[in-house]
Scaffold this active site. Structure first.
Site, PDB file in Angstrom:
ATOM      1  N   GLY A  49      42.787  29.369  25.843  1.00  0.00           N
ATOM      2  CA  GLY A  49      43.336  28.855  24.584  1.00  0.00           C
ATOM      3  C   GLY A  49      43.780  30.051  23.755  1.00  0.00           C
ATOM      4  O   GLY A  49      43.021  31.014  23.581  1.00  0.00           O
ATOM      5  N   ARG A  86      46.435  38.376  30.116  1.00  0.00           N
ATOM      6  CA  ARG A  86      47.283  37.222  30.463  1.00  0.00           C
ATOM      7  C   ARG A  86      48.619  37.421  29.732  1.00  0.00           C
ATOM      8  O   ARG A  86      48.646  38.024  28.661  1.00  0.00           O
ATOM      9  CB  ARG A  86      46.636  35.883  30.035  1.00  0.00           C
ATOM     10  CG  ARG A  86      45.451  35.484  30.921  1.00  0.00           C
ATOM     11  CD  ARG A  86      44.875  34.128  30.517  1.00  0.00           C
ATOM     12  NE  ARG A  86      45.717  33.003  30.922  1.00  0.00           N
ATOM     13  CZ  ARG A  86      45.465  31.734  30.568  1.00  0.00           C
ATOM     14  NH1 ARG A  86      44.448  31.440  29.789  1.00  0.00           N
ATOM     15  NH2 ARG A  86      46.253  30.753  30.984  1.00  0.00           N
ATOM     16  N   ASP A 242      51.134  28.467  22.783  1.00  0.00           N
ATOM     17  CA  ASP A 242      50.728  29.845  23.091  1.00  0.00           C
ATOM     18  C   ASP A 242      51.689  30.876  22.512  1.00  0.00           C
ATOM     19  O   ASP A 242      51.361  32.052  22.403  1.00  0.00           O
ATOM     20  CB  ASP A 242      50.605  30.030  24.603  1.00  0.00           C
ATOM     21  CG  ASP A 242      49.425  29.235  25.114  1.00  0.00           C
ATOM     22  OD1 ASP A 242      49.576  28.013  25.301  1.00  0.00           O
ATOM     23  OD2 ASP A 242      48.344  29.825  25.270  1.00  0.00           O
ATOM     24  N   ASN A 252      53.978  26.191  25.827  1.00  0.00           N
ATOM     25  CA  ASN A 252      52.635  25.575  25.874  1.00  0.00           C
ATOM     26  C   ASN A 252      52.341  25.180  27.316  1.00  0.00           C
ATOM     27  O   ASN A 252      53.174  25.359  28.218  1.00  0.00           O
ATOM     28  CB  ASN A 252      52.551  24.371  24.919  1.00  0.00           C
ATOM     29  CG  ASN A 252      51.113  23.911  24.731  1.00  0.00           C
ATOM     30  OD1 ASN A 252      50.214  24.734  24.524  1.00  0.00           O
ATOM     31  ND2 ASN A 252      50.849  22.614  24.830  1.00  0.00           N
TER      32      ASN A 252
END
Ligand code: MRU
Length: 363
Positions: A49, A86, A242, A252
């Site tokens: 998240g 990430r 994101d 997203n």
């Protein structure tokens, strides 16, 4: 840290995180002692998240400061590794960059960098708490307006994708913040929870969060939302994100774009909730400029869940010789987004409106 719900907390100077890979079946924690622990926790999705990734990255820089005894150059080298954990959620890069900027200033004043890093990481988390509360209030006004149009006893039906609750951003999430606020205000709501294959964040995390808060919800297969919208059973969609470009394009969880298309075709309002740390004002075109994470094919080829013997296990769902492609995110173009629910208010997903509301963020 001032949050009510916590996906992470400090214990004896280490960072303790809820291991989200085991939910909803086991509530277990991991202790992160080094910046490498923080990087790994982000990569293997112990934490996930956009918001919480940013928080754990910020604390990762604090852990880097601790392990390098406050040596700025060593901290920067370790932080650069955390920053790459990430690729899609911009909160990760944003948090690491903010930490390094603050540490550089502190170093020039000869301050204790370990102390400064800890303070700054806590400040980021505390700002998120205030941000998510405000996102909740602004988003709830949309739900309240729909509730007023409903016949007595009929709930407002909200569809959400992936998990954008308190496990994803302290302390109320982004997409779930208006839902928690609506529940607090006693509004009659019901949430359609997309399962969110391949990692099932909807089934595993959103359903668990809503269940904990006793908010009525129904889990649906990812492909069900379109039919529900055609049947008139979705009043609005709210998803998290994101990364949002200066022009309002939204990255997203994979599958978000298809929901936005279905919403557009059925005149269902499609809102994206985010704290301002999720804007990437350096870029304009989401499709061309946002790096989409590709994850292991095994996440598509196998499913994890609770077995009859009470143990967690995984089963293969495709022939042994089948290969798979696993993009983690997609891009929803701004034209499909009804509005952005931010901590400053609801903003049109368009460059002029975003620049007007977030002028201070433009580089
Ligand atoms: O791969 P994940 O689980 O980290 O993806 C999470 C999402 O896509 C959320 O919707 C997004 O981070 C918004 S929540 C702050």
């Amino acid at each position: 840290m001032n949050s009510t719900y916590k996906a992470f907390w400090l214990e004896g100077g280490d960072l303790v995180v809820i291991d989200q890979t085991l939910l909803p079946f086991k509530l277990a924690t991991k202790t992160l002692k080094t910046s490498a622990d923080a990087t790994l926790a982000i990569q293997d999705m112990t934490v996930r998240g956009a918001g919480v990734i940013g928080n754990v990255a910020a604390f990762g820089v604090y852990l880097a400061a601790r392990e390098s005894q406050g040596d700025l150059e060593k901290i920067k080298n370790l932080a650069a590794v955390v920053r790459c954990a990430r690729p899609t959620a911009v909160n990760l890069m944003w948090a690491v960059d903010r930490m390094i900027t603050v540490l550089e200033k502190a170093a020039s004043k000869k301050l204790d960098l370990i102390e400064v890093a800890l303070k700054e990481a806590i400040a980021i988390a505390d700002e998120d708490v205030i941000g998510t509360r405000n996102i909740g209030k602004f988003g709830c006004e949309l739900i309240e307006a729909i509730a007023k149009t409903k016949p007595k006893g009929e709930p407002v039906n909200i569809l959400t994708h992936c998990n954008a609750g308190w496990l994803a951003i302290v302390d109320r999430g982004s997409a779930l913040a208006p839902i928690y606020e609506a529940s607090d205000r006693g509004l009659n709501i019901h949430v359609w929870v997309d399962e969110t294959r391949p990692r099932n964040q909807g089934a595993n995390l959103t359903a668990w969060e809503l269940g904990q808060s006793k908010i009525p919800h129904t889990l649906i297969a990812d492909n069900t939302g379109g039919l529900l919208m055609q049947y008139g059973k979705v009043d609005l969609c709210i998803v998290g994100t994101d990364r949002v470009t200066r022009s309002g394009d939204v990255a997203n969880k994979i599958g978000t774009y298809l929901k936005a298309l279905a919403a557009f075709d059925n005149q269902v309002p499609f809102y994206v909730a985010l704290p301002s740390s999720t804007f990437d004002m350096h870029i304009v075109d989401g499709l061309k400029e946002i790096a989409i994470e590709t994850r292991s094919a095994d996440e598509v080829l196998y499913m994890q869940g609770l077995q009859d013997n009470g143990e967690l296990g995984k089963v293969r769902v495709a022939p042994l010789e089948t290969s798979a492609l696993n993009y983690g995110f997609d891009i929803t173009p701004a034209k499909l987004v009804t509005g952005l629910i931010t901590e400053r208010g609801i903003c049109e997903a368009a460059e002029t409106a975003i620049s007007a509301m977030f002028l201070d963020l433009i580089p």
